[in-house]
Motif scaffolding. Sequence first.
Motif, mmCIF file in Angstrom:
data_model
loop_
_atom_site.group_PDB
_atom_site.id
_atom_site.type_symbol
_atom_site.label_atom_id
_atom_site.label_comp_id
_atom_site.label_asym_id
_atom_site.label_seq_id
_atom_site.Cartn_x
_atom_site.Cartn_y
_atom_site.Cartn_z
ATOM 1 N N UNK A 10 -6.274 -9.067 -7.747
ATOM 2 C CA UNK A 10 -5.453 -9.453 -8.887
ATOM 3 C C UNK A 10 -4.463 -10.509 -8.470
ATOM 4 N N UNK A 11 -3.851 -11.192 -9.423
ATOM 5 C CA UNK A 11 -2.861 -12.211 -9.082
ATOM 6 C C UNK A 11 -1.602 -11.589 -8.502
ATOM 7 N N UNK A 12 -0.793 -12.413 -7.882
ATOM 8 C CA UNK A 12 0.471 -11.938 -7.351
ATOM 9 C C UNK A 12 1.328 -11.321 -8.459
ATOM 10 N N UNK A 13 2.008 -10.230 -8.140
ATOM 11 C CA UNK A 13 2.913 -9.522 -9.054
ATOM 12 C C UNK A 13 2.189 -8.736 -10.139
ATOM 13 N N UNK A 14 0.877 -8.535 -9.989
ATOM 14 C CA UNK A 14 0.127 -7.795 -11.002
ATOM 15 C C UNK A 14 0.268 -6.281 -10.857
ATOM 16 N N UNK A 15 0.853 -5.826 -9.741
ATOM 17 C CA UNK A 15 1.034 -4.387 -9.543
ATOM 18 C C UNK A 15 -0.029 -3.739 -8.682
ATOM 19 N N UNK A 16 -0.684 -4.519 -7.821
ATOM 20 C CA UNK A 16 -1.766 -3.996 -6.988
ATOM 21 C C UNK A 16 -1.282 -2.913 -6.029
ATOM 22 N N UNK A 17 -0.182 -3.167 -5.343
ATOM 23 C CA UNK A 17 0.301 -2.209 -4.343
ATOM 24 C C UNK A 17 0.713 -0.891 -4.982
ATOM 25 N N UNK A 18 1.428 -0.968 -6.097
ATOM 26 C CA UNK A 18 1.864 0.256 -6.774
ATOM 27 C C UNK A 18 0.669 1.067 -7.259
ATOM 28 N N UNK A 19 -0.334 0.389 -7.789
ATOM 29 C CA UNK A 19 -1.523 1.092 -8.260
ATOM 30 C C UNK A 19 -2.261 1.733 -7.090
ATOM 31 N N UNK A 20 -2.364 1.023 -5.975
ATOM 32 C CA UNK A 20 -3.045 1.570 -4.805
ATOM 33 C C UNK A 20 -2.346 2.833 -4.305
ATOM 34 N N UNK A 21 -1.017 2.810 -4.268
ATOM 35 C CA UNK A 21 -0.272 3.985 -3.816
ATOM 36 C C UNK A 21 -0.455 5.149 -4.784
ATOM 37 N N UNK A 22 -0.539 4.853 -6.079
ATOM 38 C CA UNK A 22 -0.774 5.916 -7.057
ATOM 39 C C UNK A 22 -2.161 6.523 -6.877
ATOM 40 N N UNK A 23 -3.158 5.696 -6.579
ATOM 41 C CA UNK A 23 -4.507 6.200 -6.351
ATOM 42 C C UNK A 23 -4.559 7.069 -5.093
ATOM 43 N N UNK A 24 -3.708 6.731 -4.123
ATOM 44 C CA UNK A 24 -3.688 7.506 -2.886
ATOM 45 C C UNK A 24 -3.189 8.928 -3.102
ATOM 46 N N UNK A 25 -2.514 9.172 -4.216
ATOM 47 C CA UNK A 25 -2.062 10.523 -4.527
ATOM 48 C C UNK A 25 -3.217 11.406 -4.992
ATOM 49 N N UNK A 207 7.149 -12.943 -16.318
ATOM 50 C CA UNK A 207 8.399 -12.183 -16.232
ATOM 51 C C UNK A 207 8.442 -11.358 -14.951
ATOM 52 N N UNK A 208 7.330 -10.756 -14.584
ATOM 53 C CA UNK A 208 7.284 -9.979 -13.337
ATOM 54 C C UNK A 208 7.470 -10.877 -12.121
ATOM 55 N N UNK A 209 6.897 -12.062 -12.157
ATOM 56 C CA UNK A 209 7.067 -13.002 -11.051
ATOM 57 C C UNK A 209 8.540 -13.368 -10.888
#
Length: 310
Positions: A10-25, A207-209
């Motif tokens: 995904x593009x920068x600031x799309x929320x990839x890291x947060x989603x990955x951490x949520x999937x890790x739960x 806006x997120x960027x």
Amino acid sequence: MALLGLCLAGPTAAGKSALALALAADRPLEIISVDSALVYRGLDIGTAKPGAAERAAVPHHLIDVIEPTEAYSAARFADDARRLAAEIRARGRLPLLVGGTLLYYRALRQGLHALPPAEPALRAQIEAEAAARGWPALHAELARADPATAARLAPADAQRIQRALEVLRASGRPLSAWLGDAPARADDAARWPLISLEPRSRAWLHERIAQRFDAMLAAGFVDEVRALRARGDLHPSLPALRCVGYRQAWQALERGDLAPLRDAGIAATRQLAKRQLTALRSIAPRHTIACDDAGALAAARALLRQHGAG
């Protein structure tokens, strides 16, 4: 067909890291970074590098692996990612590849063309010419020798113009001709299914960027770049210092004028996101999730189950 790993792009600031951490739960997984900036030690704030708590919660790989004086290639990434994914699978965990460097995904899933290796002396010569004549002039030179490559590059796209001229001068053969050859080793892309986070609203991403760049400035990004400059062994033509944000901050400190930094950094990040989205939309097959939708996490969980990884 056995799954080798799951890719989350995904593009920068799309929320990839947060989603990955949520999937890790939900299930045991380990994250392999697919980010050409996170490999560098000392580039922390401006790369939104995962913090100690995030890395303690979920194992992360290919972060802080080299110094900013060094180079890290897509070919090396593909080799490292294959090795790490095999080790993660052997531990009974899911390798989740997370990041926005599309060249790295292509290297892994489709293979790379056998381009001539980098030549530092030739690269330095091209840098000197650009300093004297400007990148648009070198783009015009490239257009005369390799019109197909020049047509897809902006006149100010320094990094790609430099590489195209380097290949041309080193080999006597245009980059477009090299790219017409069959790529070297490629894994079956179906064994690395790709989930792509793509916003429905470009304004949402913008806006997120802006919010993220403001947060970086508040966290001491300028001081981080100031410390990198003070090392004495770095210069702005290094790949590490060409990263979005770092290039603009370095230039602002050189000028002694920080006032334009925020606008310049946000504009450059938007341009990066636009390039990433264009590249993502050329990938097939891919599974698209609207990252600005409240159901993004549920959709990602469903895709993990679909691929037998949930």
